[in-house]
Design a protein around this motif. Structure first.
Motif, PDB file in Angstrom:
ATOM      1  N   LEU A 154       6.057  13.294   5.999  1.00  0.00           N
ATOM      2  CA  LEU A 154       6.454  12.886   7.351  1.00  0.00           C
ATOM      3  C   LEU A 154       5.250  12.737   8.276  1.00  0.00           C
ATOM      4  O   LEU A 154       5.068  11.696   8.919  1.00  0.00           O
ATOM      5  CB  LEU A 154       7.457  13.886   7.937  1.00  0.00           C
ATOM      6  CG  LEU A 154       7.966  13.585   9.346  1.00  0.00           C
ATOM      7  CD1 LEU A 154       8.686  12.243   9.385  1.00  0.00           C
ATOM      8  CD2 LEU A 154       8.892  14.701   9.839  1.00  0.00           C
ATOM      9  N   ARG A 155       4.422  13.760   8.355  1.00  0.00           N
ATOM     10  CA  ARG A 155       3.257  13.707   9.251  1.00  0.00           C
ATOM     11  C   ARG A 155       2.249  12.660   8.772  1.00  0.00           C
ATOM     12  O   ARG A 155       1.629  11.955   9.578  1.00  0.00           O
ATOM     13  CB  ARG A 155       2.597  15.084   9.358  1.00  0.00           C
ATOM     14  CG  ARG A 155       1.472  15.151  10.393  1.00  0.00           C
ATOM     15  CD  ARG A 155       1.214  16.581  10.835  1.00  0.00           C
ATOM     16  NE  ARG A 155       0.850  17.452   9.751  1.00  0.00           N
ATOM     17  CZ  ARG A 155      -0.403  17.770   9.417  1.00  0.00           C
ATOM     18  NH1 ARG A 155      -1.414  17.275  10.112  1.00  0.00           N
ATOM     19  NH2 ARG A 155      -0.645  18.593   8.415  1.00  0.00           N
ATOM     20  N   SER A 156       2.112  12.517   7.465  1.00  0.00           N
ATOM     21  CA  SER A 156       1.203  11.516   6.920  1.00  0.00           C
ATOM     22  C   SER A 156       1.664  10.106   7.279  1.00  0.00           C
ATOM     23  O   SER A 156       0.847   9.224   7.561  1.00  0.00           O
ATOM     24  CB  SER A 156       1.100  11.664   5.400  1.00  0.00           C
ATOM     25  OG  SER A 156       0.548  12.924   5.064  1.00  0.00           O
ATOM     26  N   LYS A 157       2.975   9.902   7.272  1.00  0.00           N
ATOM     27  CA  LYS A 157       3.532   8.593   7.648  1.00  0.00           C
ATOM     28  C   LYS A 157       3.190   8.274   9.106  1.00  0.00           C
ATOM     29  O   LYS A 157       2.815   7.147   9.437  1.00  0.00           O
ATOM     30  CB  LYS A 157       5.047   8.624   7.464  1.00  0.00           C
ATOM     31  CG  LYS A 157       5.732   7.280   7.638  1.00  0.00           C
ATOM     32  CD  LYS A 157       5.576   6.408   6.428  1.00  0.00           C
ATOM     33  CE  LYS A 157       6.418   5.148   6.529  1.00  0.00           C
ATOM     34  NZ  LYS A 157       6.182   4.229   5.415  1.00  0.00           N
ATOM     35  N   ILE A 179       0.855  -1.191   0.000  1.00  0.00           N
ATOM     36  CA  ILE A 179       0.000   0.000   0.000  1.00  0.00           C
ATOM     37  C   ILE A 179       0.894   1.245   0.000  1.00  0.00           C
ATOM     38  O   ILE A 179       1.970   1.247   0.603  1.00  0.00           O
ATOM     39  CB  ILE A 179      -0.906   0.022   1.249  1.00  0.00           C
ATOM     40  CG1 ILE A 179      -1.780  -1.240   1.299  1.00  0.00           C
ATOM     41  CG2 ILE A 179      -1.771   1.277   1.296  1.00  0.00           C
ATOM     42  CD1 ILE A 179      -2.365  -1.526   2.671  1.00  0.00           C
ATOM     43  N   ALA A 180       0.447   2.273  -0.659  1.00  0.00           N
ATOM     44  CA  ALA A 180       1.167   3.557  -0.631  1.00  0.00           C
ATOM     45  C   ALA A 180       0.152   4.679  -0.499  1.00  0.00           C
ATOM     46  O   ALA A 180      -0.996   4.545  -0.929  1.00  0.00           O
ATOM     47  CB  ALA A 180       1.996   3.744  -1.899  1.00  0.00           C
ATOM     48  N   PHE A 181       0.573   5.757   0.112  1.00  0.00           N
ATOM     49  CA  PHE A 181      -0.249   6.972   0.097  1.00  0.00           C
ATOM     50  C   PHE A 181       0.484   8.027  -0.713  1.00  0.00           C
ATOM     51  O   PHE A 181       1.713   8.022  -0.801  1.00  0.00           O
ATOM     52  CB  PHE A 181      -0.559   7.460   1.519  1.00  0.00           C
ATOM     53  CG  PHE A 181       0.640   7.885   2.326  1.00  0.00           C
ATOM     54  CD1 PHE A 181       1.174   9.161   2.197  1.00  0.00           C
ATOM     55  CD2 PHE A 181       1.226   7.004   3.236  1.00  0.00           C
ATOM     56  CE1 PHE A 181       2.268   9.553   2.943  1.00  0.00           C
ATOM     57  CE2 PHE A 181       2.327   7.388   3.984  1.00  0.00           C
ATOM     58  CZ  PHE A 181       2.850   8.671   3.848  1.00  0.00           C
ATOM     59  N   LYS A 214       0.252   0.034   7.085  1.00  0.00           N
ATOM     60  CA  LYS A 214       1.672  -0.014   6.750  1.00  0.00           C
ATOM     61  C   LYS A 214       1.797   0.401   5.294  1.00  0.00           C
ATOM     62  O   LYS A 214       1.416  -0.350   4.395  1.00  0.00           O
ATOM     63  CB  LYS A 214       2.226  -1.419   6.973  1.00  0.00           C
ATOM     64  CG  LYS A 214       3.723  -1.512   6.792  1.00  0.00           C
ATOM     65  CD  LYS A 214       4.233  -2.924   7.038  1.00  0.00           C
ATOM     66  CE  LYS A 214       5.743  -2.987   6.830  1.00  0.00           C
ATOM     67  NZ  LYS A 214       6.253  -4.366   7.017  1.00  0.00           N
ATOM     68  N   ALA A 215       2.291   1.617   5.071  1.00  0.00           N
ATOM     69  CA  ALA A 215       2.288   2.147   3.706  1.00  0.00           C
ATOM     70  C   ALA A 215       3.537   2.963   3.408  1.00  0.00           C
ATOM     71  O   ALA A 215       4.117   3.594   4.301  1.00  0.00           O
ATOM     72  CB  ALA A 215       1.054   3.022   3.498  1.00  0.00           C
ATOM     73  N   ASP A 216       3.934   2.930   2.146  1.00  0.00           N
ATOM     74  CA  ASP A 216       4.991   3.813   1.667  1.00  0.00           C
ATOM     75  C   ASP A 216       4.379   5.189   1.408  1.00  0.00           C
ATOM     76  O   ASP A 216       3.190   5.295   1.083  1.00  0.00           O
ATOM     77  CB  ASP A 216       5.578   3.291   0.351  1.00  0.00           C
ATOM     78  CG  ASP A 216       6.372   2.004   0.533  1.00  0.00           C
ATOM     79  OD1 ASP A 216       6.783   1.714   1.671  1.00  0.00           O
ATOM     80  OD2 ASP A 216       6.578   1.296  -0.480  1.00  0.00           O
ATOM     81  N   GLY A 217       5.197   6.207   1.508  1.00  0.00           N
ATOM     82  CA  GLY A 217       4.750   7.548   1.162  1.00  0.00           C
ATOM     83  C   GLY A 217       5.362   7.971  -0.164  1.00  0.00           C
ATOM     84  O   GLY A 217       6.586   7.974  -0.309  1.00  0.00           O
TER      85      GLY A 217
END
Length: 196
Positions: free
Chosen positions: A149-152, A139-141, A161-164
């Motif tokens: 950073l804050r989104s992570k 999954i990625a956002f 559990k996602a990549d940014g």
């Protein structure tokens, strides 16, 4: 009066150091390598201009999502996340879905999340969509570089559990956006900042 000056001086040093650490973390997180293929992409929304128009920042996020989508053989689901925050003619998700359809994304691959009103809710409500789709990995956002950073942090809070994946930001907005992110993180971890 002397003690007051010393306190202000130490406070200035403290916030200067924490801001430098924040800058290093915020810039560094954008250079993390990502997976080649994803099962789902979460595109974070933003306030609509004039109640119906996507902002430049959100269009940049969507363009990155479209690029990832078109480059994959197995197409990922794209969750467009954003509700109706102010007086708008439609939700952020609806406006984003329209943009994706206009740019060649198959409607069956677009999932609308229309309830969120901030970044944390983006992830909380998107998590429900992921659960419905039975997607828990790869999954990625997608959001702008200053916001990764804050989104992570929020994605982990929501149990995702996602990549940014970062989209660029116009230079004249970047510094102001960085400062807003720094202040948002201070607010998020205010007790930690106070203790230190």
């Amino acid at each position: 009066f002397g003690r007051k000056n010393i306190f202000v001086e130490y406070l200035s040093i403290y916030f200067s150091i924490t801001f430098i650490i924040f800058l290093i973390a915020n810039i560094g997180i954008n250079f993390i390598k990502h997976k080649k293929e994803y099962n789902a992409l979460i595109v974070l929304g933003g306030i609509l201009r004039h109640g119906y128009q996507l902002s430049d920042a959100v269009k940049r996020r969507l363009n990155i999502a479209i690029k990832v989508y078109k480059n994959q053989y197995n197409k990922p689901k794209i969750i467009v996340s954003g509700g109706m925050i102010r007086k708008q003619e439609l939700t952020e998700a609806e406006a984003m879905k329209k943009y994706l359809l206009e740019n060649g994304v198959n409607e069956k691959d677009i999932i609308e999340e229309n309830n969120s009103k901030n970044t944390l809710e983006n992830f909380k409500f998107s998590k429900k969509k992921l659960d419905e789709l039975k997607i828990s990995e790869n999954i990625a956002f997608v959001t702008n570089n200053f916001h990764i950073l804050r989104s992570k942090i929020y994605s982990k809070k929501a149990g995702i559990k996602a990549d940014g994946i970062s989209a660029s930001t116009r230079w004249y907005y970047y510094l102001d956006a960085l400062m807003n992110e720094y202040l948002a993180l201070i607010n998020l971890y205010k007790m930690t900042f106070i203790i230190y």
